[in-house]
Design a protein around this motif. Structure first.
Motif, PDB file in Angstrom:
ATOM      1  N   ILE A   1       0.595  -1.285  -0.502  1.00  0.00           N
ATOM      2  CA  ILE A   1       0.048   0.271   0.101  1.00  0.00           C
ATOM      3  C   ILE A   1       1.303   1.200  -0.358  1.00  0.00           C
ATOM      4  N   ILE A   2       0.883   2.212  -1.056  1.00  0.00           N
ATOM      5  CA  ILE A   2       1.038   2.941  -1.177  1.00  0.00           C
ATOM      6  C   ILE A   2       0.661   4.908  -0.309  1.00  0.00           C
ATOM      7  N   ASN A   3       0.898   4.851   0.547  1.00  0.00           N
ATOM      8  CA  ASN A   3      -0.371   5.657   0.686  1.00  0.00           C
ATOM      9  C   ASN A   3       0.484   7.582   0.068  1.00  0.00           C
ATOM     10  N   ALA A   4      -0.282   8.118  -0.761  1.00  0.00           N
ATOM     11  CA  ALA A   4       0.249   9.586  -0.914  1.00  0.00           C
ATOM     12  C   ALA A   4      -0.665  10.487  -1.247  1.00  0.00           C
ATOM     13  N   ALA A   5      -1.625   9.600   0.042  1.00  0.00           N
ATOM     14  CA  ALA A   5      -2.569  11.278  -0.039  1.00  0.00           C
ATOM     15  C   ALA A   5      -2.339  11.422   1.145  1.00  0.00           C
ATOM     16  N   ALA A   6      -2.536  13.178   1.708  1.00  0.00           N
ATOM     17  CA  ALA A   6      -2.028  13.792   2.498  1.00  0.00           C
ATOM     18  C   ALA A   6      -3.622  15.476   2.341  1.00  0.00           C
ATOM     19  N   TYR A   7      -3.435  15.439   3.268  1.00  0.00           N
ATOM     20  CA  TYR A   7      -4.302  17.262   3.118  1.00  0.00           C
ATOM     21  C   TYR A   7      -2.115  18.309   3.237  1.00  0.00           C
ATOM     22  N   THR A   8      -2.616  18.728   2.088  1.00  0.00           N
ATOM     23  CA  THR A   8      -1.401  19.873   1.718  1.00  0.00           C
ATOM     24  C   THR A   8      -1.459  21.442   1.726  1.00  0.00           C
ATOM     25  N   ALA A   9      -3.085  21.321   2.277  1.00  0.00           N
ATOM     26  CA  ALA A   9      -3.123  23.067   2.048  1.00  0.00           C
ATOM     27  C   ALA A   9      -2.735  23.059   3.657  1.00  0.00           C
ATOM     28  N   VAL A  10      -1.716  23.657   3.488  1.00  0.00           N
ATOM     29  CA  VAL A  10      -0.568  24.016   4.849  1.00  0.00           C
ATOM     30  C   VAL A  10      -1.215  25.265   5.521  1.00  0.00           C
ATOM     31  N   ASP A  11      -1.117  26.584   5.005  1.00  0.00           N
ATOM     32  CA  ASP A  11      -2.065  27.925   5.584  1.00  0.00           C
ATOM     33  C   ASP A  11      -3.481  27.260   6.245  1.00  0.00           C
ATOM     34  N   LYS A  12      -4.983  26.936   5.359  1.00  0.00           N
ATOM     35  CA  LYS A  12      -5.349  26.462   5.890  1.00  0.00           C
ATOM     36  C   LYS A  12      -5.429  24.979   6.929  1.00  0.00           C
ATOM     37  N   ALA A  13      -4.608  24.788   6.660  1.00  0.00           N
ATOM     38  CA  ALA A  13      -4.602  24.085   8.003  1.00  0.00           C
ATOM     39  C   ALA A  13      -5.113  23.902   9.145  1.00  0.00           C
ATOM     40  N   GLU A  14      -3.957  25.798   9.485  1.00  0.00           N
ATOM     41  CA  GLU A  14      -4.395  26.074  11.024  1.00  0.00           C
ATOM     42  C   GLU A  14      -5.289  26.867  11.573  1.00  0.00           C
ATOM     43  N   GLN A  15      -6.977  26.638  10.544  1.00  0.00           N
ATOM     44  CA  GLN A  15      -7.781  26.460  10.577  1.00  0.00           C
ATOM     45  C   GLN A  15      -8.401  25.083  10.709  1.00  0.00           C
ATOM     46  N   GLU A  16      -8.505  24.539   9.250  1.00  0.00           N
ATOM     47  CA  GLU A  16      -9.667  23.215   9.357  1.00  0.00           C
ATOM     48  C   GLU A  16      -7.988  22.303  10.079  1.00  0.00           C
ATOM     49  N   ILE A  17      -8.237  22.090  11.416  1.00  0.00           N
ATOM     50  CA  ILE A  17      -7.446  21.336  11.609  1.00  0.00           C
ATOM     51  C   ILE A  17      -7.947  20.097  12.327  1.00  0.00           C
ATOM     52  N   GLU A  18      -9.452  20.055  12.571  1.00  0.00           N
ATOM     53  CA  GLU A  18     -10.044  18.269  12.382  1.00  0.00           C
ATOM     54  C   GLU A  18      -9.706  17.864  10.652  1.00  0.00           C
ATOM     55  N   GLN A  19     -10.018  18.369   9.467  1.00  0.00           N
ATOM     56  CA  GLN A  19      -9.680  18.159   8.785  1.00  0.00           C
ATOM     57  C   GLN A  19      -8.002  17.621   7.673  1.00  0.00           C
ATOM     58  N   ALA A  20      -7.880  18.495   8.340  1.00  0.00           N
ATOM     59  CA  ALA A  20      -5.893  18.158   8.275  1.00  0.00           C
ATOM     60  C   ALA A  20      -5.395  16.528   9.356  1.00  0.00           C
ATOM     61  N   ASP A  21      -5.774  16.879  10.448  1.00  0.00           N
ATOM     62  CA  ASP A  21      -5.422  15.804  11.833  1.00  0.00           C
ATOM     63  C   ASP A  21      -6.599  14.134  10.821  1.00  0.00           C
ATOM     64  N   ALA A  22      -8.062  14.822  10.812  1.00  0.00           N
ATOM     65  CA  ALA A  22      -8.294  13.520   9.892  1.00  0.00           C
ATOM     66  C   ALA A  22      -7.833  12.707   8.615  1.00  0.00           C
ATOM     67  N   ILE A  23      -7.211  12.874   8.309  1.00  0.00           N
ATOM     68  CA  ILE A  23      -6.577  13.011   6.644  1.00  0.00           C
ATOM     69  C   ILE A  23      -4.508  12.666   7.215  1.00  0.00           C
ATOM     70  N   ASN A  24      -3.607  13.086   7.795  1.00  0.00           N
ATOM     71  CA  ASN A  24      -2.858  13.074   7.878  1.00  0.00           C
ATOM     72  C   ASN A  24      -2.159  11.962   9.247  1.00  0.00           C
ATOM     73  N   HIS A  25      -3.352  11.912   9.746  1.00  0.00           N
ATOM     74  CA  HIS A  25      -2.764  11.328  11.542  1.00  0.00           C
ATOM     75  C   HIS A  25      -3.958   9.803  10.906  1.00  0.00           C
ATOM     76  N   PHE A  26      -5.093  10.130  11.210  1.00  0.00           N
ATOM     77  CA  PHE A  26      -5.840   8.950  11.484  1.00  0.00           C
ATOM     78  C   PHE A  26      -6.102   7.951   9.926  1.00  0.00           C
ATOM     79  N   GLY A  27      -5.791   8.920   9.057  1.00  0.00           N
ATOM     80  CA  GLY A  27      -6.203   8.140   7.461  1.00  0.00           C
ATOM     81  C   GLY A  27      -5.260   7.773   7.459  1.00  0.00           C
ATOM     82  N   ALA A  28      -3.681   7.883   8.375  1.00  0.00           N
ATOM     83  CA  ALA A  28      -2.627   7.272   7.738  1.00  0.00           C
ATOM     84  C   ALA A  28      -1.714   5.944   9.439  1.00  0.00           C
ATOM     85  N   LYS A  29      -3.227   6.407   9.993  1.00  0.00           N
ATOM     86  CA  LYS A  29      -3.254   4.975  10.811  1.00  0.00           C
ATOM     87  C   LYS A  29      -3.926   4.031  10.340  1.00  0.00           C
TER      88      LYS A  29
END
Length: 296
Positions: free
Chosen positions: A60-88
């Motif tokens: 499995i190659i995980n190339a999916a990510a939330y990469t909107a670096v500045d938007k992530a400062e506001q969209e914390i849950e969305q970024a965490d859902a993909i970058n953290h829990f998605g990876a988990k």
């Protein structure tokens, strides 16, 4: 060494810069299942397990990510859902399927205050939500999947998708003068080279020993500032007649260009380990710019 045509490879984030290149390079060479965000929400644990179990991939190659670096400062849950829990969830499913997980991460896991290129063993200390969620994803992969490769990279660009190279080319068409940050330094990395590195790892991992699992760095050389990278892009664009004239490119500081997320000032990654373990050399970003006509 060649890929086994019976090898079953699943790719997430198939329509991103790296995912697109992986699909292109692997098509017809392995049994491939490519998932974009519409076909697989990696933040949905049930969906991840159901769809990957149905395919039973070897890798499995995980190339999916939330990469909107500045938007992530506001969209914390969305970024965490993909970058953290998605990876988990991908790691947990890979473990159940006895599959190898190759997970792509970032230089943003470091604070950017080093004075020598970062080693894989150096202390992490992310300064942005993006970096924090990506680090959480790394830790989840390590915890939940025994057969894992975490590949940290930086400053990714490609013909497909949105990136710094395309932005500079677009601005150079209409702006006679530009301001580009000169006090952030790193290694621009061509997505095609990252894809080739991952594929090389896939070939070599067939009968791997346990010592090869872990974290690796892969980025471009030579190290440059964003300003130096921009100047190189403009020179190549002018030589290919993509622009009529190189814009005046003024060097500015990070303080002159405020953004919601803090960027690492120092993003140099030491890539000796991946060369030693897999004989993979650093990305040559200057060579990747030779085909600048394709960056439309």
């Amino acid at each position: 060494m060649q890929l086994d045509t019976n090898l079953k490879v699943a790719i997430t984030g198939a329509n991103g810069q790296l995912g697109f290149q992986l699909v292109k390079n692997l098509s017809g060479k392995v049994k491939l299942k490519a998932f974009d965000r519409a076909s697989l929400d990696i933040a949905n644990s049930f969906e991840v397990e159901k769809k990957l179990t149905a395919f039973t991939p070897d890798i499995i190659i995980n190339a999916a990510a939330y990469t909107a670096v500045d938007k992530a400062e506001q969209e914390i849950e969305q970024a965490d859902a993909i970058n953290h829990f998605g990876a988990k969830y991908l790691a947990q499913t890979a473990e159940k399927l006895n599959a190898i997980l190759i997970h792509v991460s970032t230089d943003y896991v470091f604070n950017g205050e080093s004075d020598t290129p970062y080693l894989e063993t150096d202390k992490t200390n992310p300064q942005s939500i993006y970096g924090k969620t990506k680090l959480a994803g790394e830790l989840a992969v390590i915890e939940h999947c025994s057969k894992h490769i975490i590949l940290r990279t930086a400053w990714v660009f490609a013909e497909h998708g949105n990136n710094f190279v395309k932005t500079m080319l677009r601005l150079a068409q209409s702006q006679p003068e530009l301001r580009v940050v000169a006090d952030q330094t790193g290694g621009p990395t061509y997505a095609g080279d990252i894809a080739d590195a991952i594929i090389s790892i896939c070939v070599q991992l067939k009968n791997t020993e346990e010592s090869r699992w872990g974290i690796y760095h892969f980025s471009g050389m030579p190290f440059v500032s964003w300003h130096q990278f921009a100047v190189a892009i403009f020179k190549q664009a002018e030589s290919l007649k993509l622009i009529n004239k190189i814009p005046v490119t003024n060097a500015i500081t990070t303080a002159d260009y405020q953004t919601p997320a803090k960027r690492p000032a120092y993003s140099m990654l030491n890539c000796d380990k991946i060369d030693k373990q897999f004989a993979i050399k650093s990305s040559n970003w200057a060579k990747a710019l030779e085909n600048l006509t394709l960056y439309k």
